[in-house]
Design a protein around this motif. Structure first.
Motif, mmCIF file in Angstrom:
data_model
loop_
_atom_site.group_PDB
_atom_site.id
_atom_site.type_symbol
_atom_site.label_atom_id
_atom_site.label_comp_id
_atom_site.label_asym_id
_atom_site.label_seq_id
_atom_site.Cartn_x
_atom_site.Cartn_y
_atom_site.Cartn_z
ATOM 1 N N ILE A 33 0.833 -1.208 0.000
ATOM 2 C CA ILE A 33 0.000 0.000 0.000
ATOM 3 C C ILE A 33 0.872 1.264 0.000
ATOM 4 O O ILE A 33 0.470 2.288 -0.541
ATOM 5 N N SER A 34 2.074 1.162 0.552
ATOM 6 C CA SER A 34 2.987 2.313 0.535
ATOM 7 C C SER A 34 3.316 2.724 -0.894
ATOM 8 O O SER A 34 3.390 3.906 -1.208
ATOM 9 N N TRP A 35 3.501 1.741 -1.761
ATOM 10 C CA TRP A 35 3.812 2.034 -3.158
ATOM 11 C C TRP A 35 2.603 2.640 -3.868
ATOM 12 O O TRP A 35 2.770 3.502 -4.732
ATOM 13 N N VAL A 36 1.410 2.227 -3.494
ATOM 14 C CA VAL A 36 0.198 2.837 -4.062
ATOM 15 C C VAL A 36 0.128 4.302 -3.653
ATOM 16 O O VAL A 36 -0.174 5.172 -4.478
ATOM 17 N N ILE A 37 0.429 4.595 -2.404
ATOM 18 C CA ILE A 37 0.423 5.981 -1.910
ATOM 19 C C ILE A 37 1.435 6.818 -2.680
ATOM 20 O O ILE A 37 1.130 7.931 -3.123
#
Length: 60
Positions: A41-45
């Motif tokens: 999810i960090s990469w999506v952010i």
């Protein structure tokens, strides 16, 4: 911060711990928070932020 936590920082500034399920973690130095780059999810952010910045620059 002990040496055990220090090993989870890449280049001294990017927190990367696949065993930690948290997306946002306290910074190693100073005040504030940082992303756990081992969490997908960090990469999506990051992609959302970069996409927004590209959109803003391209729309001018």
């Amino acid at each position: 911060m002990d040496d055990k936590d220090r090993k989870h920082y890449k280049w001294g500034m990017f927190y990367f711990n696949p065993n930690n399920k948290s997306i946002i973690v306290p910074k190693r130095l100073g005040l504030g928070w940082t992303l756990n780059f081992a969490h997908p999810i960090s990469w999506v952010i990051i992609l959302i932020i970069v996409g927004f910045l590209i959109y803003r620059v391209a729309s001018k």
